[in-house]
Structure formats: structure tokens, C-alpha cells
Design a protein around this motif. Sequence first.
Motif, PDB file in Angstrom:
ATOM      1  N   LEU A 358     115.093  65.445  -8.972  1.00  0.00           N
ATOM      2  CA  LEU A 358     114.766  65.670  -7.565  1.00  0.00           C
ATOM      3  C   LEU A 358     113.662  64.743  -7.061  1.00  0.00           C
ATOM      4  O   LEU A 358     113.652  64.375  -5.884  1.00  0.00           O
ATOM      5  CB  LEU A 358     114.371  67.135  -7.349  1.00  0.00           C
ATOM      6  CG  LEU A 358     115.491  68.154  -7.552  1.00  0.00           C
ATOM      7  CD1 LEU A 358     114.973  69.568  -7.330  1.00  0.00           C
ATOM      8  CD2 LEU A 358     116.663  67.878  -6.624  1.00  0.00           C
ATOM      9  N   ILE A 359     112.716  64.392  -7.930  1.00  0.00           N
ATOM     10  CA  ILE A 359     111.673  63.450  -7.509  1.00  0.00           C
ATOM     11  C   ILE A 359     112.311  62.111  -7.162  1.00  0.00           C
ATOM     12  O   ILE A 359     111.969  61.476  -6.153  1.00  0.00           O
ATOM     13  CB  ILE A 359     110.600  63.285  -8.600  1.00  0.00           C
ATOM     14  CG1 ILE A 359     109.904  64.626  -8.870  1.00  0.00           C
ATOM     15  CG2 ILE A 359     109.568  62.234  -8.192  1.00  0.00           C
ATOM     16  CD1 ILE A 359     108.932  64.582 -10.039  1.00  0.00           C
ATOM     17  N   LYS A 360     113.262  61.682  -7.988  1.00  0.00           N
ATOM     18  CA  LYS A 360     113.993  60.445  -7.724  1.00  0.00           C
ATOM     19  C   LYS A 360     114.862  60.583  -6.468  1.00  0.00           C
ATOM     20  O   LYS A 360     114.915  59.689  -5.617  1.00  0.00           O
ATOM     21  CB  LYS A 360     114.875  60.084  -8.924  1.00  0.00           C
ATOM     22  CG  LYS A 360     114.136  59.537 -10.122  1.00  0.00           C
ATOM     23  CD  LYS A 360     113.780  58.075  -9.892  1.00  0.00           C
ATOM     24  CE  LYS A 360     113.243  57.441 -11.159  1.00  0.00           C
ATOM     25  NZ  LYS A 360     112.841  56.037 -10.946  1.00  0.00           N
ATOM     26  N   LYS A 361     115.568  61.692  -6.374  1.00  0.00           N
ATOM     27  CA  LYS A 361     116.485  61.906  -5.255  1.00  0.00           C
ATOM     28  C   LYS A 361     115.763  61.827  -3.919  1.00  0.00           C
ATOM     29  O   LYS A 361     116.252  61.203  -2.963  1.00  0.00           O
ATOM     30  CB  LYS A 361     117.171  63.273  -5.400  1.00  0.00           C
ATOM     31  CG  LYS A 361     118.097  63.629  -4.240  1.00  0.00           C
ATOM     32  CD  LYS A 361     118.715  65.008  -4.436  1.00  0.00           C
ATOM     33  CE  LYS A 361     119.585  65.395  -3.240  1.00  0.00           C
ATOM     34  NZ  LYS A 361     120.187  66.742  -3.428  1.00  0.00           N
ATOM     35  N   TYR A 362     114.598  62.461  -3.838  1.00  0.00           N
ATOM     36  CA  TYR A 362     113.867  62.516  -2.572  1.00  0.00           C
ATOM     37  C   TYR A 362     112.815  61.408  -2.450  1.00  0.00           C
ATOM     38  O   TYR A 362     112.175  61.301  -1.402  1.00  0.00           O
ATOM     39  CB  TYR A 362     113.208  63.890  -2.410  1.00  0.00           C
ATOM     40  CG  TYR A 362     114.190  64.973  -2.040  1.00  0.00           C
ATOM     41  CD1 TYR A 362     114.509  65.224  -0.709  1.00  0.00           C
ATOM     42  CD2 TYR A 362     114.816  65.744  -3.016  1.00  0.00           C
ATOM     43  CE1 TYR A 362     115.415  66.203  -0.359  1.00  0.00           C
ATOM     44  CE2 TYR A 362     115.723  66.727  -2.670  1.00  0.00           C
ATOM     45  CZ  TYR A 362     116.022  66.953  -1.344  1.00  0.00           C
ATOM     46  OH  TYR A 362     116.921  67.938  -0.991  1.00  0.00           O
ATOM     47  N   ASN A 363     112.650  60.611  -3.493  1.00  0.00           N
ATOM     48  CA  ASN A 363     111.633  59.558  -3.495  1.00  0.00           C
ATOM     49  C   ASN A 363     110.280  60.117  -3.056  1.00  0.00           C
ATOM     50  O   ASN A 363     109.653  59.633  -2.118  1.00  0.00           O
ATOM     51  CB  ASN A 363     112.048  58.400  -2.567  1.00  0.00           C
ATOM     52  CG  ASN A 363     111.104  57.206  -2.672  1.00  0.00           C
ATOM     53  OD1 ASN A 363     110.555  56.924  -3.737  1.00  0.00           O
ATOM     54  ND2 ASN A 363     110.882  56.507  -1.564  1.00  0.00           N
ATOM     55  N   CYS A 364     109.853  61.149  -3.770  1.00  0.00           N
ATOM     56  CA  CYS A 364     108.594  61.808  -3.409  1.00  0.00           C
ATOM     57  C   CYS A 364     107.581  61.736  -4.548  1.00  0.00           C
ATOM     58  O   CYS A 364     106.746  62.618  -4.708  1.00  0.00           O
ATOM     59  CB  CYS A 364     108.842  63.255  -3.004  1.00  0.00           C
ATOM     60  SG  CYS A 364     109.653  64.278  -4.246  1.00  0.00           S
ATOM     61  N   GLY A 365     107.673  60.696  -5.349  1.00  0.00           N
ATOM     62  CA  GLY A 365     106.734  60.519  -6.445  1.00  0.00           C
ATOM     63  C   GLY A 365     107.238  59.481  -7.422  1.00  0.00           C
ATOM     64  O   GLY A 365     108.109  58.664  -7.103  1.00  0.00           O
TER      65      GLY A 365
END
Length: 418
Positions: A358-365
Amino acid sequence: MKKKIWIFNHYATGMYIDQDGRHFNFAKNLLELGHEPIIFCASTSHNSYEEIELGEEKFKTDQAENIPFVFVKTPRYTGNGVQRVKNMLAFYRNLFPVAKEYAKNHGKPACIIASSVHPLTLIAGIKIAKELGVPCLCEIRDLWPESLVTYGIINRSNLLTKVMYLGEKWIYKKADKLIFTMEGGKDYIVERGWDLENGGPIDLTKVHHINNGVDLGKFLYSIEHYNLNDEDISNSHYFKVVYTGSIRKANNVRKIVEIARIIQEKGVNNIQFLIFGDGPDKEILEKYCLEKGIDNIKFKGFVGKKYIPYILSKSNLNIVQLFDQNDLKRFGASLNKMFDYFASGTPTISDCLFGYDLIKKYNCGVVLDKATVDQLADAIIEISKMPKPQYEEYCNNARIAAHDYDFKVLTKKLENLL
């Protein structure tokens, strides 16, 4: 159309006590949507000495925020030994007469949601649903026995393990619908060769995914109303890297300490690590930091859960580090902590690349799979120096992820399946 929905979760007792958690949030939102959810759980609370006193009764009912709970009599236990197995078996056996009596007094449900972790609850849900002539939706929150095999608790070739796999296959076949909290549930079934295309009995069209999430309204309310008077978390002169959770071997907080040590040795003095939580390794790590002169990390101790949203909102970077990374991660993750991190509107750094990450999917970290402490230290330094527009993009994307995994949104997905 209003539906009476029974939710079977052996371990939802803690949700009654805390008035929080996956099924508590589902039930709260189903109630708001006009349905009638009832949660069936054990009288004992997992990993706690708290329990619901039943006396000589087989079960007891009570409410939390207008959500009815039915507490099924189970014996006390501690740890993961024989007594816990007896507790599981008692919940399974006693659920049948309790469900029968409750249906007689209050009417049968429109459907049953039976949730793991252990599979006996799922078997009970399927059998009770058949007796009542209603559908059963089985929710898979852990892969049993696959996770036990992966962690080396049982041997894959053991006869008992093979029987457990047959039981798992039976559950997936008999359930009217399946919900996996990990996104790769279909992948797992295909790998086992249990889907129709591979000659198995399981139709993949009945397999769905609803991850864990966050009560975003409650999270934002807590930020506003439950401030923590702590000079370190409020200090805007430091780039604050925050961890919240237990401090024990499985959580690998030692790795954060080593990252802090390396950053200090590099002469970077504007980064502060703040550890909120308690556990058996806390004193050991504090002593280690004192001996090594690591002064850019502080152990803040236990804080009430209601203060966590405020703490995370003051963080500049949240950190996830796993002690044991194994093949199960390819099927995805459902870490409760992750959704709190998203809701904080702060980027996350993780040392584990999950399937469907999910971090990769949303580019949030930033995700660095199986990263060394040196790699993580360099990445944290880089993030602390990141141009403001790029950093703010991470923050905004985290908020988008939190909205997508708000329990109001997840409950609508569940309602559609029902």
C-alpha cells in the motif's frame, strides 16, 4: 433493506472492552446504515486477565455503543499452550447451543459473518448457518495452517497438518462468500490448486478482499481533543521519526536503535527518534543506548491509545520494521498500525515490501525490502532533506490512502457483499 447480521469472532471481547477494532467498527457503521449487527465472542479476553463474568450461565448479553454483544462461556487461559486450545474448543462447542437459544429468543439472522483467526469459528459459522438456513460469509484474517508451517510451528508433511489443509479447503468450498484481509487471497487459493480452473472446488468469483482500516472520524477527533503534553513530540526543531507499539523481539525495535546510532555517527543532529510503547525489551534497549551514548532516541513509555493519533500527527516520519520476513508477505498485509500511520498524514518508511504494497500503491513513503540499518539510516536522512513539494506529496497521498481505508468505506464494501 434492514438485515440482522451475526458476527462470530472469538477474540472480539477486547473490542467490547476498548470499543474499537475491526468488527466493532463494522458493526457501528452497519448500525448507522440501518442494519442490526450482533457480535458473538468469548467471555475471556485474549492476552488479558479481563473477562466477562457469567457465573453458571452459558452466555451473557450486553451492549457497547448500542452494539449487542453475546459472550459465550470459555475457560481462562494464558499463553499459547494447551489451555488456549481448550479455550478455542470450548468456544466452538458452546457457540452451537448459544446460537440456537439466541435465535429462538431474538429471531434468526439474515446471514452470518464468521471470522478467524483460528478456523474452528469458521466451521461453526458454516454449520450454524446451514442449520438456520441462512448464508455464511467466512472472513480469513490469517492463513491456517500455512502460517504455522511458515513459522516452523508444525511440519508441512505431518499428517495433522495435511488434515488441517483439508479442513481449510472445506471451509473455502462451503462458505457462501470469502473475504480475505490480505489482498492476495485469490493468489493463495490458486497456488494451492483449489480453484475451479485447476480442478479444485472453489469458485474465485466468491473470493473478495476487505483490508483492515481506520475510523478516520474518531482519529481526527482524538487529534483535536486528546493532546499529549510532551515537549519532544511538540518540538518543531527536530525531524521526528516515530514508532508506536510494543517493544519486544518480534517488533524489532532494536533495529530502530541501530538506525539512530548510525545517523548519530554520521554527525546528523537534527533527527530525533521517539519510541512510544512498552514491553520486555524496553529497559534492555534503554540500557544499551546509555552504554553506547546514543542520545538521538527517546523511549517515551506507554501512552493511552487515545493519544496515538495526536502523537502521529506531530511526527515527520513513521517507521515500520519487521523482525521476521517470510514468504507469506507476498499475499499482502493487513497491519492495523499502517492505517493509523496513513491517517496521520505523515509519510511512512518500511523495511518490508509486501505483495500489493500500500505504501508503494499510494506513493506515501519509502519501502526498502529487507533493508539494512545503513540503508534505512541513509533513506531517513534523505527524506529529512527532501524538497517540501515532494514531502507534501507523500503526506497528501497518505491522507488519500486513509480515506480509502476509512471503516465507513470498508463497511459499504461489506454491505454490498451482504
